[in-house]
Design a protein around this motif. Structure first.
Motif, PDB file in Angstrom:
ATOM      1  N   LYS A 155      12.135  68.053  27.921  1.00  0.00           N
ATOM      2  CA  LYS A 155      12.433  67.594  26.567  1.00  0.00           C
ATOM      3  C   LYS A 155      11.348  68.160  25.682  1.00  0.00           C
ATOM      4  CE  LYS A 155      14.326  63.294  28.017  1.00  0.00           C
ATOM      5  NZ  LYS A 155      13.850  61.808  28.243  1.00  0.00           N
ATOM      6  N   GLU A 156      10.074  68.026  26.298  1.00  0.00           N
ATOM      7  CA  GLU A 156       9.101  68.680  25.323  1.00  0.00           C
ATOM      8  C   GLU A 156       9.127  70.179  24.936  1.00  0.00           C
ATOM      9  OE1 GLU A 156       5.504  67.318  27.390  1.00  0.00           O
ATOM     10  OE2 GLU A 156       5.744  65.195  26.274  1.00  0.00           O
ATOM     11  N   LYS A 157       9.492  70.912  26.007  1.00  0.00           N
ATOM     12  CA  LYS A 157       9.705  72.174  25.793  1.00  0.00           C
ATOM     13  C   LYS A 157      10.615  72.620  24.931  1.00  0.00           C
ATOM     14  CE  LYS A 157      10.460  76.424  28.550  1.00  0.00           C
ATOM     15  NZ  LYS A 157      10.666  77.027  30.242  1.00  0.00           N
ATOM     16  N   LEU A 158      11.998  71.781  24.891  1.00  0.00           N
ATOM     17  CA  LEU A 158      13.129  72.095  23.787  1.00  0.00           C
ATOM     18  C   LEU A 158      12.528  71.900  22.491  1.00  0.00           C
ATOM     19  CD1 LEU A 158      16.107  72.545  23.263  1.00  0.00           C
ATOM     20  CD2 LEU A 158      16.148  70.096  23.370  1.00  0.00           C
ATOM     21  N   ILE A 159      11.772  70.642  22.357  1.00  0.00           N
ATOM     22  CA  ILE A 159      11.260  70.371  20.877  1.00  0.00           C
ATOM     23  C   ILE A 159      10.121  71.661  20.598  1.00  0.00           C
ATOM     24  CG2 ILE A 159       9.628  68.772  19.910  1.00  0.00           C
ATOM     25  CD1 ILE A 159      10.812  66.597  21.891  1.00  0.00           C
ATOM     26  N   ARG A 160       9.179  71.928  21.174  1.00  0.00           N
ATOM     27  CA  ARG A 160       8.311  72.778  20.797  1.00  0.00           C
ATOM     28  C   ARG A 160       8.975  74.351  20.765  1.00  0.00           C
ATOM     29  NH1 ARG A 160       3.080  71.310  20.948  1.00  0.00           N
ATOM     30  NH2 ARG A 160       2.339  69.465  21.743  1.00  0.00           N
TER      31      ARG A 160
ATOM     32  N   VAL B 208       5.725  59.047  22.649  1.00  0.00           N
ATOM     33  CA  VAL B 208       7.010  58.461  22.885  1.00  0.00           C
ATOM     34  C   VAL B 208       8.080  59.197  22.451  1.00  0.00           C
ATOM     35  CG1 VAL B 208       8.222  56.403  22.893  1.00  0.00           C
ATOM     36  CG2 VAL B 208       5.570  56.092  22.980  1.00  0.00           C
ATOM     37  N   LEU B 209       9.240  59.480  23.145  1.00  0.00           N
ATOM     38  CA  LEU B 209      10.333  60.163  22.800  1.00  0.00           C
ATOM     39  C   LEU B 209      11.609  59.096  22.659  1.00  0.00           C
ATOM     40  CD1 LEU B 209       9.972  63.483  24.513  1.00  0.00           C
ATOM     41  CD2 LEU B 209       9.337  62.896  22.254  1.00  0.00           C
ATOM     42  N   TYR B 210      12.400  59.329  21.991  1.00  0.00           N
ATOM     43  CA  TYR B 210      13.550  58.504  21.733  1.00  0.00           C
ATOM     44  C   TYR B 210      14.476  59.572  21.218  1.00  0.00           C
ATOM     45  CZ  TYR B 210      17.141  55.569  19.980  1.00  0.00           C
ATOM     46  OH  TYR B 210      18.489  54.921  19.637  1.00  0.00           O
TER      47      TYR B 210
ATOM     48  N   ILE C   5      15.917  63.416  18.011  1.00  0.00           N
ATOM     49  CA  ILE C   5      14.740  63.128  18.937  1.00  0.00           C
ATOM     50  C   ILE C   5      13.588  62.574  17.752  1.00  0.00           C
ATOM     51  CG2 ILE C   5      12.870  63.523  20.751  1.00  0.00           C
ATOM     52  CD1 ILE C   5      14.740  65.636  21.757  1.00  0.00           C
ATOM     53  N   LEU C   6      13.290  61.236  18.163  1.00  0.00           N
ATOM     54  CA  LEU C   6      12.130  61.066  17.354  1.00  0.00           C
ATOM     55  C   LEU C   6      10.884  60.629  18.351  1.00  0.00           C
ATOM     56  CD1 LEU C   6      14.105  57.689  15.593  1.00  0.00           C
ATOM     57  CD2 LEU C   6      13.545  59.987  14.581  1.00  0.00           C
ATOM     58  N   SER C   7       9.638  60.525  17.593  1.00  0.00           N
ATOM     59  CA  SER C   7       8.418  60.378  18.289  1.00  0.00           C
ATOM     60  C   SER C   7       7.659  59.556  17.477  1.00  0.00           C
ATOM     61  CB  SER C   7       7.753  61.662  18.566  1.00  0.00           C
ATOM     62  OG  SER C   7       6.976  61.307  19.564  1.00  0.00           O
ATOM     63  N   ASN C   8       6.481  59.081  18.022  1.00  0.00           N
ATOM     64  CA  ASN C   8       5.575  58.136  17.476  1.00  0.00           C
ATOM     65  C   ASN C   8       4.311  59.145  17.013  1.00  0.00           C
ATOM     66  OD1 ASN C   8       4.209  58.841  19.816  1.00  0.00           O
ATOM     67  ND2 ASN C   8       3.623  56.784  20.205  1.00  0.00           N
ATOM     68  N   LYS C   9       3.356  58.419  16.260  1.00  0.00           N
ATOM     69  CA  LYS C   9       2.404  59.267  15.470  1.00  0.00           C
ATOM     70  C   LYS C   9       1.521  60.217  16.366  1.00  0.00           C
ATOM     71  CE  LYS C   9      -1.326  58.671  12.624  1.00  0.00           C
ATOM     72  NZ  LYS C   9      -2.278  57.797  11.683  1.00  0.00           N
ATOM     73  N   THR C  10       1.386  59.787  17.722  1.00  0.00           N
ATOM     74  CA  THR C  10       0.639  60.563  18.583  1.00  0.00           C
ATOM     75  C   THR C  10       1.708  61.392  19.536  1.00  0.00           C
ATOM     76  OG1 THR C  10       0.843  58.950  20.326  1.00  0.00           O
ATOM     77  CG2 THR C  10      -1.147  58.680  18.875  1.00  0.00           C
TER      78      THR C  10
ATOM     79  N   LYS D 289       9.657  49.057  18.046  1.00  0.00           N
ATOM     80  CA  LYS D 289       8.608  48.643  18.923  1.00  0.00           C
ATOM     81  C   LYS D 289       7.498  49.694  19.065  1.00  0.00           C
ATOM     82  CE  LYS D 289       7.423  46.969  23.626  1.00  0.00           C
ATOM     83  NZ  LYS D 289       7.824  46.494  25.007  1.00  0.00           N
ATOM     84  N   TYR D 290       7.726  51.060  19.350  1.00  0.00           N
ATOM     85  CA  TYR D 290       7.163  52.083  19.690  1.00  0.00           C
ATOM     86  C   TYR D 290       6.781  52.755  18.198  1.00  0.00           C
ATOM     87  CZ  TYR D 290       7.231  50.650  24.340  1.00  0.00           C
ATOM     88  OH  TYR D 290       7.425  49.814  25.632  1.00  0.00           O
ATOM     89  N   LYS D 291       7.347  52.226  17.164  1.00  0.00           N
ATOM     90  CA  LYS D 291       7.097  52.864  15.861  1.00  0.00           C
ATOM     91  C   LYS D 291       7.270  54.690  15.734  1.00  0.00           C
ATOM     92  CE  LYS D 291       3.335  49.875  14.210  1.00  0.00           C
ATOM     93  NZ  LYS D 291       4.061  48.890  14.926  1.00  0.00           N
ATOM     94  N   CYS D 292       8.529  54.890  16.370  1.00  0.00           N
ATOM     95  CA  CYS D 292       9.054  56.092  16.389  1.00  0.00           C
ATOM     96  C   CYS D 292       9.521  56.551  15.268  1.00  0.00           C
ATOM     97  CB  CYS D 292      10.016  56.299  17.483  1.00  0.00           C
ATOM     98  SG  CYS D 292       9.697  56.090  19.139  1.00  0.00           S
ATOM     99  N   HIS D 293       8.829  56.925  14.195  1.00  0.00           N
ATOM    100  CA  HIS D 293       9.198  57.112  12.808  1.00  0.00           C
ATOM    101  C   HIS D 293       9.238  58.599  12.568  1.00  0.00           C
ATOM    102  CE1 HIS D 293       7.744  53.025  12.243  1.00  0.00           C
ATOM    103  NE2 HIS D 293       8.864  52.865  12.636  1.00  0.00           N
ATOM    104  N   TYR D 294       9.056  59.585  13.280  1.00  0.00           N
ATOM    105  CA  TYR D 294       8.872  61.014  13.316  1.00  0.00           C
ATOM    106  C   TYR D 294       9.949  61.890  13.842  1.00  0.00           C
ATOM    107  CZ  TYR D 294       4.255  59.275  12.262  1.00  0.00           C
ATOM    108  OH  TYR D 294       3.101  58.683  11.507  1.00  0.00           O
ATOM    109  N   LEU D 295      10.698  62.293  12.999  1.00  0.00           N
ATOM    110  CA  LEU D 295      11.755  63.260  13.416  1.00  0.00           C
ATOM    111  C   LEU D 295      11.356  64.487  14.076  1.00  0.00           C
ATOM    112  CD1 LEU D 295      15.044  63.648  13.801  1.00  0.00           C
ATOM    113  CD2 LEU D 295      14.845  64.623  11.424  1.00  0.00           C
ATOM    114  N   VAL D 296      11.465  64.845  15.104  1.00  0.00           N
ATOM    115  CA  VAL D 296      10.787  66.218  15.801  1.00  0.00           C
ATOM    116  C   VAL D 296      11.695  67.014  16.096  1.00  0.00           C
ATOM    117  CG1 VAL D 296       8.547  65.001  16.273  1.00  0.00           C
ATOM    118  CG2 VAL D 296      10.434  65.156  18.167  1.00  0.00           C
ATOM    119  N   TYR D 297      13.135  66.807  16.208  1.00  0.00           N
ATOM    120  CA  TYR D 297      14.053  67.560  16.969  1.00  0.00           C
ATOM    121  C   TYR D 297      15.507  66.996  16.275  1.00  0.00           C
ATOM    122  CZ  TYR D 297      16.836  70.438  19.884  1.00  0.00           C
ATOM    123  OH  TYR D 297      17.758  71.639  20.293  1.00  0.00           O
ATOM    124  N   PHE D 298      16.435  68.074  16.083  1.00  0.00           N
ATOM    125  CA  PHE D 298      17.812  67.675  15.984  1.00  0.00           C
ATOM    126  C   PHE D 298      18.437  68.935  16.147  1.00  0.00           C
ATOM    127  CE2 PHE D 298      16.188  68.814  11.729  1.00  0.00           C
ATOM    128  CZ  PHE D 298      17.365  69.532  11.167  1.00  0.00           C
ATOM    129  N   GLU D 299      19.692  68.651  16.468  1.00  0.00           N
ATOM    130  CA  GLU D 299      20.986  69.643  16.731  1.00  0.00           C
ATOM    131  C   GLU D 299      22.325  69.035  16.070  1.00  0.00           C
ATOM    132  OE1 GLU D 299      19.932  70.564  21.343  1.00  0.00           O
ATOM    133  OE2 GLU D 299      21.723  69.707  20.705  1.00  0.00           O
TER     134      GLU D 299
END
Length: 100
Positions: A79-84, A19-21, A11-16, A46-56
């Motif tokens: 999804k946010e609960k899984l990441i957090r 957005v989740l990908y 899962i990638l996200s943007n700076k803020t 497009k949404y600058k998802c340059h932050y790796l916040v989760y992986f399996e």
């Protein structure tokens, strides 16, 4: 000969973190760099998802694809609960692995 394959659902996200990908790959480092540098046009660029916040990690591509589809079907809250649960401060895990 033991031929072990590795696949990742990530899962990638943007700076803020608004957005989740979700994606799947057989080379997490390479795919992260592709997203980060914009080589892959589309949503993440497009949404600058340059932050790796989760992986399996998986050893079977079919299991990884099933999981990717499962996560994509979840609500944003789930999804946010899984990441957090795995990354409480929403750190960019790519930095933790010295990929940046």
């Amino acid at each position: 000969m033991n031929n072990i394959h590795q696949y990742w659902v990530y899962i990638l996200s943007n700076k803020t973190r608004s957005v989740l990908y979700i994606g799947v790959t057989n080379n997490l480092y390479k795919r992260f760099i592709e997203h980060k540098t914009g080589i892959i046009p589309g949503f993440t660029s497009k949404y600058k998802c340059h932050y790796l916040v989760y992986f399996e990690e998986y050893h079977d591509i079919n299991e990884a694809i099933v999981r990717e589809k499962e996560l994509k079907g979840w609500t944003r809250y789930k999804k946010e609960k899984l990441i957090r649960n795995n990354n409480p401060s929403l750190k960019n895990l790519a930095q933790e692995m010295n990929w940046e």
